[in-house]
Design a protein around this motif. Structure first.
Motif, PDB file in Angstrom:
ATOM      1  N   ASP A  37      47.979  19.585  58.155  1.00 48.18           N
ATOM      2  CA  ASP A  37      47.529  20.723  57.341  1.00 48.18           C
ATOM      3  C   ASP A  37      48.615  21.259  56.412  1.00 48.18           C
ATOM      4  O   ASP A  37      48.303  21.969  55.453  1.00 48.18           O
ATOM      5  N   VAL A  38      49.875  20.916  56.653  1.00 43.76           N
ATOM      6  CA  VAL A  38      50.936  21.393  55.769  1.00 43.76           C
ATOM      7  C   VAL A  38      51.150  20.480  54.561  1.00 43.76           C
ATOM      8  O   VAL A  38      51.790  20.886  53.595  1.00 43.76           O
ATOM      9  N   ARG A  39      50.605  19.275  54.588  1.00 46.95           N
ATOM     10  CA  ARG A  39      50.830  18.318  53.497  1.00 46.95           C
ATOM     11  C   ARG A  39      50.477  18.895  52.122  1.00 46.95           C
ATOM     12  O   ARG A  39      51.236  18.704  51.162  1.00 46.95           O
ATOM     13  N   PRO A  40      49.359  19.613  51.976  1.00 49.06           N
ATOM     14  CA  PRO A  40      49.022  20.151  50.650  1.00 49.06           C
ATOM     15  C   PRO A  40      50.026  21.181  50.116  1.00 49.06           C
ATOM     16  O   PRO A  40      50.018  21.472  48.919  1.00 49.06           O
ATOM     17  N   LEU A  41      50.883  21.713  50.962  1.00 50.07           N
ATOM     18  CA  LEU A  41      51.886  22.676  50.509  1.00 50.07           C
ATOM     19  C   LEU A  41      52.995  22.010  49.697  1.00 50.07           C
ATOM     20  O   LEU A  41      53.730  22.681  48.985  1.00 50.07           O
ATOM     21  N   ASP A  83      55.467  32.492  49.441  1.00 49.49           N
ATOM     22  CA  ASP A  83      54.766  32.436  48.152  1.00 49.49           C
ATOM     23  C   ASP A  83      54.105  31.076  47.930  1.00 49.49           C
ATOM     24  O   ASP A  83      53.096  30.980  47.241  1.00 49.49           O
ATOM     25  N   TYR A  84      54.674  30.018  48.524  1.00 56.06           N
ATOM     26  CA  TYR A  84      54.103  28.673  48.404  1.00 56.06           C
ATOM     27  C   TYR A  84      52.953  28.446  49.396  1.00 56.06           C
ATOM     28  O   TYR A  84      52.307  27.415  49.359  1.00 56.06           O
ATOM     29  N   GLY A  85      52.752  29.402  50.319  1.00 50.91           N
ATOM     30  CA  GLY A  85      51.676  29.267  51.293  1.00 50.91           C
ATOM     31  C   GLY A  85      52.122  28.972  52.710  1.00 50.91           C
ATOM     32  O   GLY A  85      51.291  28.745  53.591  1.00 50.91           O
ATOM     33  N   VAL A  86      53.416  28.982  52.959  1.00 48.63           N
ATOM     34  CA  VAL A  86      53.917  28.741  54.312  1.00 48.63           C
ATOM     35  C   VAL A  86      53.571  29.942  55.183  1.00 48.63           C
ATOM     36  O   VAL A  86      53.814  31.084  54.808  1.00 48.63           O
ATOM     37  N   ALA A 133      59.713  36.797  55.760  1.00 48.21           N
ATOM     38  CA  ALA A 133      58.512  36.430  55.018  1.00 48.21           C
ATOM     39  C   ALA A 133      57.340  37.359  55.305  1.00 48.21           C
ATOM     40  O   ALA A 133      56.455  37.533  54.455  1.00 48.21           O
ATOM     41  N   THR A 134      57.343  37.968  56.477  1.00 47.92           N
ATOM     42  CA  THR A 134      56.213  38.835  56.855  1.00 47.92           C
ATOM     43  C   THR A 134      56.538  40.303  56.753  1.00 47.92           C
ATOM     44  O   THR A 134      55.688  41.137  57.053  1.00 47.92           O
ATOM     45  N   ALA A 135      57.748  40.620  56.304  1.00 52.62           N
ATOM     46  CA  ALA A 135      58.133  42.036  56.135  1.00 52.62           C
ATOM     47  C   ALA A 135      57.318  42.647  55.006  1.00 52.62           C
ATOM     48  O   ALA A 135      57.038  41.978  54.006  1.00 52.62           O
ATOM     49  N   PRO A 136      56.939  43.911  55.148  1.00 49.74           N
ATOM     50  CA  PRO A 136      56.218  44.565  54.061  1.00 49.74           C
ATOM     51  C   PRO A 136      57.038  44.562  52.789  1.00 49.74           C
ATOM     52  O   PRO A 136      58.251  44.756  52.819  1.00 49.74           O
TER      53      PRO A 136
END
Length: 139
Positions: A37-41, A83-86, A133-136
């Motif tokens: 599922d990570v390949r499209p990233l 930002d890339y979807g990770v 990455a998850t910080a507000p």
């Protein structure tokens, strides 16, 4: 991380660095095998991405004894990856692929102690990256 763990990570990475291109190829093959599922990233050239991966790993590995110097860059990298979807759940298969790759590259030199040192280092860095990455956002 203990000084011994830092030394194990640094010395083992030094043994893998000469085969960096091969290691990166192994890493991505394994990652896409265990987490398709990570390949499209990954939209760009994987060879170029592999060079960036190994360079970033080298920078972090060399800085393990002075993490405060490199953590701002690690956090910025995490935000870019988001930002890339990770997603946070992607970090576990990346760690598994990394450890597998190191085992392939190091063979018998990838001892239980070395594996544990890498597991500790990756856990520290991935937790830092997930938090960043998850910080507000301040925006």
């Amino acid at each position: 991380m203990t000084p011994e763990q830092i030394s194990l990570v640094q010395s083992s990475f030094a043994k893998v660095a000469p085969i960096a291109d091969e290691a990166a190829t192994l890493f991505y093959a394994r990652l896409f095998q265990i987490a398709p599922d990570v390949r499209p990233l990954f939209k760009g050239d994987l060879e170029d991405q592999g060079r960036k991966l190994m360079a970033a790993l080298g920078t972090v590995v060399r800085s393990l004894d002075r993490l405060d110097d490199v953590l701002p860059a690690v956090k910025a990298l995490a935000v870019r990856h988001a930002d890339y979807g990770v997603e946070p759940e992607h970090y576990a298969p990346v760690g598994a692929a990394l450890l597998w790759t190191l085992k392939q590259g190091l063979g018998e030199a990838f001892t239980a102690e070395t594996a544990e040192a890498w597991h500790t280092a990756y856990g520290l860095l991935s937790n830092t990256m997930i938090a960043a990455a998850t910080a507000p956002s301040d925006a």
